[in-house]
Motif scaffolding. Structure first.
Motif, PDB file in Angstrom:
ATOM      1  N   GLY A  33       0.852  -1.006   0.028  1.00 49.69           N
ATOM      2  CA  GLY A  33       0.298  -0.324   0.141  1.00 49.69           C
ATOM      3  C   GLY A  33       1.100   1.876  -0.009  1.00 49.69           C
ATOM      4  N   ARG A  34      -0.012   1.921   0.039  1.00 50.47           N
ATOM      5  CA  ARG A  34       1.156   3.910  -0.512  1.00 50.47           C
ATOM      6  C   ARG A  34       2.231   3.536   1.031  1.00 50.47           C
ATOM      7  N   ARG A  35       1.371   3.367   2.091  1.00 53.73           N
ATOM      8  CA  ARG A  35       2.489   3.671   3.235  1.00 53.73           C
ATOM      9  C   ARG A  35       3.266   3.100   3.710  1.00 53.73           C
ATOM     10  N   ALA A  36       2.606   2.035   3.550  1.00 51.22           N
ATOM     11  CA  ALA A  36       3.843   1.194   3.860  1.00 51.22           C
ATOM     12  C   ALA A  36       5.139   0.912   2.147  1.00 51.22           C
ATOM     13  N   ALA A  75       5.881   4.148   1.289  1.00 53.40           N
ATOM     14  CA  ALA A  75       6.773   4.976   1.424  1.00 53.40           C
ATOM     15  C   ALA A  75       7.517   5.103   2.622  1.00 53.40           C
ATOM     16  N   ASN A  76       7.411   4.192   3.425  1.00 55.07           N
ATOM     17  CA  ASN A  76       8.565   3.694   4.589  1.00 55.07           C
ATOM     18  C   ASN A  76       9.021   3.149   3.894  1.00 55.07           C
TER      19      ASN A  76
END
Length: 109
Positions: free
Chosen positions: A86-89, A91-92
């Motif tokens: 997903g987007r958050r994972a 980006a991290n």
């Protein structure tokens, strides 16, 4: 740094798989670059070897977090095949790879 620049040419929205792979390449190639500067040269032909380099760096150079940052790069490599992040994972993981590459470039310059 070349692969980080290539990663920047892809957007997460339009081509997350290509961006994932360029970030993996950045991490893998910095590990290989470090391996060939060691005497004797550290093994660096397989993924397992690259993880071994990350572990060695963390231990020998007292560089905390290197192994975990490299694991983030490996997740991006898997994401290129499976597209599961997903987007958050994403980006991290991207942030961790950029930190890893920059730390290692500063270390070997």
């Amino acid at each position: 740094m070349r692969f980080l620049e290539l990663a920047d040419s892809f957007s997460v929205e339009r081509d997350p798989l290509a961006k994932s792979e360029m970030l993996w390449c950045a991490a893998a190639h910095i590990m290989k670059a470090i391996a060939v500067t060691q005497r004797p040269i550290w093994p660096n032909r397989r993924h397992r070897d690259l993880f071994g380099i990350a572990v060695r760096i963390e231990s020998l150079w007292s560089e905390a977090g290197i192994e975990d940052d490299f694991k983030a790069a490996e997740r991006l490599h898997r994401n290129m095949y499976e597209g599961f992040m997903g987007r958050r994972a994403f980006a991290n993981a991207e942030g961790r790879v950029r930190r890893l590459v920059n730390r290692m470039v500063n270390r070997i310059q």
